[in-house]
Design a protein around this motif. Structure first.
Motif, PDB file in Angstrom:
ATOM      1  N   SER A   1      15.471  31.416  84.849  1.00  0.00           N
ATOM      2  CA  SER A   1      14.665  32.497  85.418  1.00  0.00           C
ATOM      3  C   SER A   1      14.101  33.422  84.340  1.00  0.00           C
ATOM      4  O   SER A   1      13.201  34.210  84.624  1.00  0.00           O
ATOM      5  CB  SER A   1      15.501  33.311  86.415  1.00  0.00           C
ATOM      6  OG  SER A   1      16.627  33.874  85.762  1.00  0.00           O
ATOM      7  N   ASN A   2      14.573  33.299  83.124  1.00  0.00           N
ATOM      8  CA  ASN A   2      14.047  34.098  82.016  1.00  0.00           C
ATOM      9  C   ASN A   2      12.773  33.505  81.409  1.00  0.00           C
ATOM     10  O   ASN A   2      12.149  34.134  80.558  1.00  0.00           O
ATOM     11  CB  ASN A   2      15.096  34.239  80.910  1.00  0.00           C
ATOM     12  CG  ASN A   2      16.318  34.982  81.389  1.00  0.00           C
ATOM     13  OD1 ASN A   2      16.207  35.925  82.164  1.00  0.00           O
ATOM     14  ND2 ASN A   2      17.482  34.548  80.949  1.00  0.00           N
ATOM     15  N   ASP A   3      12.416  32.299  81.828  1.00  0.00           N
ATOM     16  CA  ASP A   3      11.292  31.597  81.203  1.00  0.00           C
ATOM     17  C   ASP A   3       9.958  31.876  81.866  1.00  0.00           C
ATOM     18  O   ASP A   3       9.862  32.070  83.072  1.00  0.00           O
ATOM     19  CB  ASP A   3      11.550  30.082  81.219  1.00  0.00           C
ATOM     20  CG  ASP A   3      12.548  29.661  80.173  1.00  0.00           C
ATOM     21  OD1 ASP A   3      12.414  30.092  79.015  1.00  0.00           O
ATOM     22  OD2 ASP A   3      13.462  28.891  80.518  1.00  0.00           O
ATOM     23  N   ARG A   4       8.926  31.836  81.006  1.00  0.00           N
ATOM     24  CA  ARG A   4       7.521  31.838  81.421  1.00  0.00           C
ATOM     25  C   ARG A   4       7.007  30.452  81.047  1.00  0.00           C
ATOM     26  O   ARG A   4       6.843  30.147  79.868  1.00  0.00           O
ATOM     27  CB  ARG A   4       6.750  32.931  80.693  1.00  0.00           C
ATOM     28  CG  ARG A   4       7.238  34.337  81.047  1.00  0.00           C
ATOM     29  CD  ARG A   4       6.534  35.406  80.233  1.00  0.00           C
ATOM     30  NE  ARG A   4       5.086  35.335  80.348  1.00  0.00           N
ATOM     31  CZ  ARG A   4       4.356  35.816  81.381  1.00  0.00           C
ATOM     32  NH1 ARG A   4       4.967  36.407  82.382  1.00  0.00           N
ATOM     33  NH2 ARG A   4       3.050  35.710  81.382  1.00  0.00           N
TER      34      ARG A   4
ATOM     35  N   ALA B   1      13.485  29.621  89.377  1.00  0.00           N
ATOM     36  CA  ALA B   1      13.062  31.020  89.515  1.00  0.00           C
ATOM     37  C   ALA B   1      12.356  31.514  88.251  1.00  0.00           C
ATOM     38  O   ALA B   1      12.394  32.696  87.916  1.00  0.00           O
ATOM     39  CB  ALA B   1      14.237  31.926  89.883  1.00  0.00           C
ATOM     40  N   ALA B   2      11.700  30.589  87.558  1.00  0.00           N
ATOM     41  CA  ALA B   2      10.924  30.927  86.364  1.00  0.00           C
ATOM     42  C   ALA B   2       9.517  31.338  86.789  1.00  0.00           C
ATOM     43  O   ALA B   2       9.118  31.143  87.936  1.00  0.00           O
ATOM     44  CB  ALA B   2      10.861  29.721  85.422  1.00  0.00           C
ATOM     45  N   VAL B   3       8.759  31.883  85.850  1.00  0.00           N
ATOM     46  CA  VAL B   3       7.375  32.273  86.106  1.00  0.00           C
ATOM     47  C   VAL B   3       6.465  31.145  85.614  1.00  0.00           C
ATOM     48  O   VAL B   3       6.573  30.713  84.466  1.00  0.00           O
ATOM     49  CB  VAL B   3       7.024  33.587  85.371  1.00  0.00           C
ATOM     50  CG1 VAL B   3       5.547  33.914  85.514  1.00  0.00           C
ATOM     51  CG2 VAL B   3       7.887  34.722  85.892  1.00  0.00           C
ATOM     52  N   LEU B   4       5.589  30.675  86.484  1.00  0.00           N
ATOM     53  CA  LEU B   4       4.603  29.662  86.100  1.00  0.00           C
ATOM     54  C   LEU B   4       3.361  30.399  85.615  1.00  0.00           C
ATOM     55  O   LEU B   4       2.707  31.094  86.397  1.00  0.00           O
ATOM     56  CB  LEU B   4       4.264  28.756  87.280  1.00  0.00           C
ATOM     57  CG  LEU B   4       3.223  27.671  87.024  1.00  0.00           C
ATOM     58  CD1 LEU B   4       3.702  26.695  85.949  1.00  0.00           C
ATOM     59  CD2 LEU B   4       2.906  26.922  88.311  1.00  0.00           C
TER      60      LEU B   4
ATOM     61  N   LYS C   1       8.041  28.429  77.149  1.00  0.00           N
ATOM     62  CA  LYS C   1       8.249  26.984  77.047  1.00  0.00           C
ATOM     63  C   LYS C   1       7.098  26.269  77.734  1.00  0.00           C
ATOM     64  O   LYS C   1       6.440  26.817  78.621  1.00  0.00           O
ATOM     65  CB  LYS C   1       9.560  26.554  77.722  1.00  0.00           C
ATOM     66  CG  LYS C   1      10.797  27.042  77.000  1.00  0.00           C
ATOM     67  CD  LYS C   1      12.054  26.628  77.724  1.00  0.00           C
ATOM     68  CE  LYS C   1      13.245  27.228  76.973  1.00  0.00           C
ATOM     69  NZ  LYS C   1      14.374  27.466  77.827  1.00  0.00           N
ATOM     70  N   ILE C   2       6.917  25.018  77.331  1.00  0.00           N
ATOM     71  CA  ILE C   2       5.972  24.125  77.998  1.00  0.00           C
ATOM     72  C   ILE C   2       6.786  23.058  78.702  1.00  0.00           C
ATOM     73  O   ILE C   2       7.772  22.566  78.165  1.00  0.00           O
ATOM     74  CB  ILE C   2       4.998  23.497  76.982  1.00  0.00           C
ATOM     75  CG1 ILE C   2       4.072  24.581  76.419  1.00  0.00           C
ATOM     76  CG2 ILE C   2       4.202  22.364  77.617  1.00  0.00           C
ATOM     77  CD1 ILE C   2       3.172  24.110  75.315  1.00  0.00           C
TER      78      ILE C   2
END
Length: 191
Positions: free
Chosen positions: A116-119, A144-147, A53-54
């Motif tokens: 938390s599943n998102d990048r 808790a997502a990945v940036l 996602k953005i």
């Protein structure tokens, strides 16, 4: 990126306080002459990061985020600067200060939109002092997502927001970096 610099020099102008007005081509009108080349540069830089996602902040960052999202084929989530009645208590929030509006606000994203599943790839139109990006990176952290990176259309490097965000451990990729602005209309770019 050369087209963006040319547009800034041709149509942008400097306001008191180091504000760059690019309303003639970036906000509020959205012109394909700017968004298409920018989208390609941002996508080329971030494509391998596999964003799911953005994320951006309303309103002027939406155009760059959506065109990038279309190219990368990922949804766009925009943080709101005021809590609408459609967002309940289940949301992420972080404070932000807008230099151009001279106002504080809480930036809000409903928890149903990021997890938390998102990048997450952050895309925004301007980077000045880093307040908006700090709010967005806080929300990414809360989820808790990945940036996977931060893409900016125009960075006012002299206001050191990019340095602040990079010092916090985040990568910033800016299409145009401005070294200096001075009235009546002097715009100098970082090489």
């Amino acid at each position: 990126m050369q087209m963006l610099r040319e547009r800034i020099l041709e149509l942008g102008y400097v306001l008191p306080g180091g504000v760059l007005n690019v309303n003639a081509f970036l906000n509020p009108p959205v012109r394909h002459q700017v968004t298409c080349p920018d989208r390609q540069d941002l996508c080329g830089h971030f494509r391998s990061r596999r964003a799911t996602k953005i994320v951006t902040i309303e309103t002027s960052g939406i155009a760059a985020a959506v065109t990038t999202g279309i190219e990368l084929q990922v949804p766009v989530v925009f943080a709101r600067k005021a809590r609408p009645s459609t967002i309940g208590d289940d949301h992420y929030t972080a404070p932000a200060y807008s230099y151009t509006k001279q106002a504080h606000s809480d930036v809000i994203v409903a928890k149903q939109f990021i997890s938390s599943n998102d990048r997450l790839l952050v895309i925004d139109d301007f980077l000045a002092r880093g307040e908006a990006l700090s709010a967005l990176t806080s929300i990414v952290s809360q989820a808790a997502a990945v940036l996977v990176g931060i893409g900016i259309v125009i960075e006012k490097a002299f206001q050191r927001g990019g340095e602040k965000v990079c010092a916090a451990g985040h990568e910033v990729y800016s299409l145009a970096r401005i070294k200096r602005l001075s009235p009546p209309n002097r715009i100098e770019f970082v090489q």
